[in-house]
Design an enzyme around this catalytic site. Structure first.
Site, PDB file in Angstrom:
ATOM      1  N   HIS A  92      -6.165  -7.165  -0.416  1.00 55.25           N
ATOM      2  CA  HIS A  92      -6.376  -5.719  -0.576  1.00 55.25           C
ATOM      3  C   HIS A  92      -5.637  -5.240  -1.828  1.00 55.25           C
ATOM      4  O   HIS A  92      -4.595  -5.799  -2.194  1.00 55.25           O
ATOM      5  CB  HIS A  92      -5.865  -4.986   0.671  1.00 55.25           C
ATOM      6  CG  HIS A  92      -6.481  -5.475   1.944  1.00 55.25           C
ATOM      7  ND1 HIS A  92      -5.846  -6.403   2.746  1.00 55.25           N
ATOM      8  CD2 HIS A  92      -7.680  -5.216   2.516  1.00 55.25           C
ATOM      9  CE1 HIS A  92      -6.632  -6.667   3.791  1.00 55.25           C
ATOM     10  NE2 HIS A  92      -7.754  -5.975   3.669  1.00 55.25           N
ATOM     11  N   HIS A  99       0.821  -1.218   0.000  1.00 57.74           N
ATOM     12  CA  HIS A  99       0.000   0.000   0.000  1.00 57.74           C
ATOM     13  C   HIS A  99       0.850   1.261   0.000  1.00 57.74           C
ATOM     14  O   HIS A  99       0.335   2.354  -0.272  1.00 57.74           O
ATOM     15  CB  HIS A  99      -0.924   0.036   1.217  1.00 57.74           C
ATOM     16  CG  HIS A  99      -1.967  -1.034   1.217  1.00 57.74           C
ATOM     17  ND1 HIS A  99      -2.813  -1.282   0.161  1.00 57.74           N
ATOM     18  CD2 HIS A  99      -2.283  -1.962   2.164  1.00 57.74           C
ATOM     19  CE1 HIS A  99      -3.615  -2.287   0.454  1.00 57.74           C
ATOM     20  NE2 HIS A  99      -3.318  -2.725   1.643  1.00 57.74           N
ATOM     21  N   ASP A 112      -2.536 -10.510  -2.405  1.00 56.22           N
ATOM     22  CA  ASP A 112      -3.050 -10.024  -1.124  1.00 56.22           C
ATOM     23  C   ASP A 112      -4.508  -9.608  -1.352  1.00 56.22           C
ATOM     24  O   ASP A 112      -4.870  -9.158  -2.439  1.00 56.22           O
ATOM     25  CB  ASP A 112      -2.215  -8.816  -0.678  1.00 56.22           C
ATOM     26  CG  ASP A 112      -2.630  -8.300   0.682  1.00 56.22           C
ATOM     27  OD1 ASP A 112      -1.882  -8.498   1.645  1.00 56.22           O
ATOM     28  OD2 ASP A 112      -3.729  -7.694   0.768  1.00 56.22           O
ATOM     29  N   ASP A 125      -4.223 -12.790   3.593  1.00 53.86           N
ATOM     30  CA  ASP A 125      -5.513 -12.267   4.052  1.00 53.86           C
ATOM     31  C   ASP A 125      -6.675 -12.602   3.123  1.00 53.86           C
ATOM     32  O   ASP A 125      -7.822 -12.298   3.456  1.00 53.86           O
ATOM     33  CB  ASP A 125      -5.438 -10.774   4.372  1.00 53.86           C
ATOM     34  CG  ASP A 125      -4.640  -9.959   3.371  1.00 53.86           C
ATOM     35  OD1 ASP A 125      -4.279  -8.821   3.707  1.00 53.86           O
ATOM     36  OD2 ASP A 125      -4.384 -10.455   2.249  1.00 53.86           O
TER      37      ASP A 125
HETATM   38  C1  LIG Z   1      -9.300   2.409  10.386  1.00 59.20           C
HETATM   39  C2  LIG Z   1      -9.548   3.164   9.142  1.00 59.20           C
HETATM   40  N1  LIG Z   1     -10.318   4.246   9.112  1.00 59.20           N
HETATM   41  N2  LIG Z   1     -10.348   4.663   7.849  1.00 59.20           N
HETATM   42  C3  LIG Z   1     -11.078   5.860   7.396  1.00 59.20           C
HETATM   43  C4  LIG Z   1      -9.593   3.813   7.073  1.00 59.20           C
HETATM   44  C5  LIG Z   1      -9.389   3.886   5.603  1.00 59.20           C
HETATM   45  C6  LIG Z   1      -9.053   2.862   7.887  1.00 59.20           C
HETATM   46  N3  LIG Z   1      -8.161   1.873   7.471  1.00 59.20           N
HETATM   47  N4  LIG Z   1      -8.490   0.674   7.397  1.00 59.20           N
HETATM   48  C7  LIG Z   1      -7.678  -0.346   6.939  1.00 59.20           C
HETATM   49  C8  LIG Z   1      -6.272  -0.230   6.855  1.00 59.20           C
HETATM   50  C9  LIG Z   1      -5.520  -1.298   6.370  1.00 59.20           C
HETATM   51  C10 LIG Z   1      -6.162  -2.477   5.947  1.00 59.20           C
HETATM   52  C11 LIG Z   1      -5.444  -3.649   5.390  1.00 59.20           C
HETATM   53  C12 LIG Z   1      -4.160  -3.670   5.073  1.00 59.20           C
HETATM   54  C13 LIG Z   1      -3.577  -4.870   4.453  1.00 59.20           C
HETATM   55  O1  LIG Z   1      -3.610  -5.966   4.908  1.00 59.20           O
HETATM   56  N5  LIG Z   1      -3.016  -4.762   3.282  1.00 59.20           N
HETATM   57  O2  LIG Z   1      -2.526  -5.820   2.616  1.00 59.20           O
HETATM   58  C14 LIG Z   1      -7.537  -2.560   6.042  1.00 59.20           C
HETATM   59  C15 LIG Z   1      -8.282  -1.510   6.522  1.00 59.20           C
HETATM   60 ZN   LIG Z   2      -3.967  -7.152   2.765  1.00 55.64          ZN
END
Ligand SMILES: Cc1nn(C)c(C)c1/N=N/c1ccc(/C=C/C(=O)NO)cc1
Ligand SMILES: [Zn+2]
Length: 370
Positions: A182, A143, A180, A268
């Site tokens: 995401h 990311h 992954d 994941d």
């Molecule tokens: C909390 C929050 N609040 N907000 C507005 C947002 C956008 C938030 N992030 N969420 C997330 C951040 C990272 C992941 C996964 C990462 C991964 O495993 N990558 O491979 C999923 C959700």
């Molecule tokens: Zn991920």
């Protein structure tokens, strides 16, 4: 076949604090939960299973080393790099850049070691020290964009490794396959205009980053058509992922003709992951690994480097990881202790069942409309 393996104990020391995603905040009801989703224990346990199962003895250990500042700056801005250095020196550390990706004091050294670990494995594969390999690095990287970290990622480990392969090792054409769950937005952004790098991301549709990873994001400028997104619905399962691999990703690799394949390997997508719902089993990851091995054998003498990305199930990451690495090494994997539970679970089975069920449902439901 010689399969490389990379792990460093510091990957298990990345301090993600006591929040779950965001730090604890009693005023809004967020209690300290002790383990952030990205707590390093998931990857430490994976390394321990690789060791305890005896798989480690069948692998060729590739040492990790920190990425140098200049190597990180091939991908990231000085501002981002130097901010991480500064926050890493603080008593309580800092954050990669989005407020949900914390690291403790010394977090810079660990993140630089993650980028350096990916680089070291790609270097070993390209130089022929190993035939293929798996770099079990932490924190993840896919990311992270040039200007900032996000989504638990500080530096884009795979991008730093790919830039090294291009600029130091002279590798002409490199394909990155990101499974992954995401969207690999960071890797997509870094190579958006680079025609020498094919970036492919298969992920749960519109999960994270919010609204990203659509099919229409094809690359730009000289890099037009060298970025592919393959969004998949929740419940896709083994069959859906393998279907996408066979129908889209392998043909894309054949069309691109890479000299090296790098997999951004997150676990994941797994059935037990708390942050996603694509229901892939360890056998599914093994099949995906076999497919990219076959493609690499056909296209680039088997040159394949796999780099760890996400994976959050305390129950299943280590098992999926050990079975994936055994598949990469061509040795007998451990049995999946959850297979009996998963054997007949919807989402693990044939994609046709999904499609048939949807068509049948549509026939009945539509037919009944008055
Ligand atoms: C909390 C929050 N609040 N907000 C507005 C947002 C956008 C938030 N992030 N969420 C997330 C951040 C990272 C992941 C996964 C990462 C991964 O495993 N990558 O491979 C999923 C959700
Ligand atoms: Zn991920």
């Amino acid at each position: 076949m010689t399969t490389g393996y990379l792990w460093h104990p510091l990957y298990g020391w990345n301090d993600t604090g006591s929040g779950s995603l965001t730090p604890a905040d009693p005023a809004v009801g967020l209690q300290p939960v002790g383990h952030h989703f990205a707590h390093p224990d998931n990857k430490r346990r994976m390394h321990e299973l690789v060791e305890v199962s005896g798989l480690l003895d069948q692998l060729h250990r590739v040492p990790a080393r920190p990425a140098k500042r200049a190597e990180i700056l091939r991908v990231h801005t000085e501002e981002h790099h130097d901010r991480i250095v500064a926050e890493s020196a603080l008593p309580k550390g800092g954050d990669a850049g989005d407020g949900v990706s914390p690291f403790g004091k010394g977090g810079y050294e660990i993140a630089a070691l993650a980028a350096g670990g990916a680089l070291a494995m790609v270097d070993a594969v390209v130089r022929g020290e190993v035939d293929n390999g798996f770099a079990l690095v932490n924190p993840c990287g896919h990311h992270a964009v040039p200007e900032t970290g996000m989504g638990f990622c500080v530096f884009n480990n795979v991008a730093v490794a790919v830039r090294h392969a291009q600029e130091v090792l002279g590798v002409e054409r490199i394909a990155v396959v990101d499974w992954d769950v995401h969207h690999g937005n960071g890797t997509q952004a870094v190579f958006w205009e680079d025609p020498r790098v094919l970036t492919v991301s298969m992920h749960q549709d519109r999960l994270y980053p919010p609204r990203g990873g659509t099919v229409g994001e094809r690359g730009g400028g000289a890099g037009l058509y060298t970025n592919l997104n393959v969004p998949r619905p929740p419940g896709t399962g083994d069959a859906g992922y393998v279907d996408a691999m066979d129908a889209v990703i392998v043909p894309a690799l054949r069309a691109f003709q890479p000299d090296l394949v790098v997999v951004a390997c997150g676990f994941d997508p797994s059935y037990f992951d708390p942050l996603a719902h694509t229901m892939v089993s360890a056998a599914g990851f093994a099949t995906l690994t076999e497919r990219v091995m076959e493609a690499a054998a056909e296209l680039c003498d088997g040159r394949l480097a796999m780099v760890q990305e996400g994976g959050y199930s305390i129950h299943y990451v280590a098992i999926c990881g050990a079975i994936t690495i055994a598949t990469l090494a061509g040795v007998e994997p451990i049995a999946d202790p959850y297979l009996a539970l998963l054997a007949d679970v919807y989402g693990i089975h044939a994609l046709e069942e999904h499609q048939l069920a949807s068509r049948k449902a549509a026939e009945v439901l539509v037919a009944d409309i008055p």
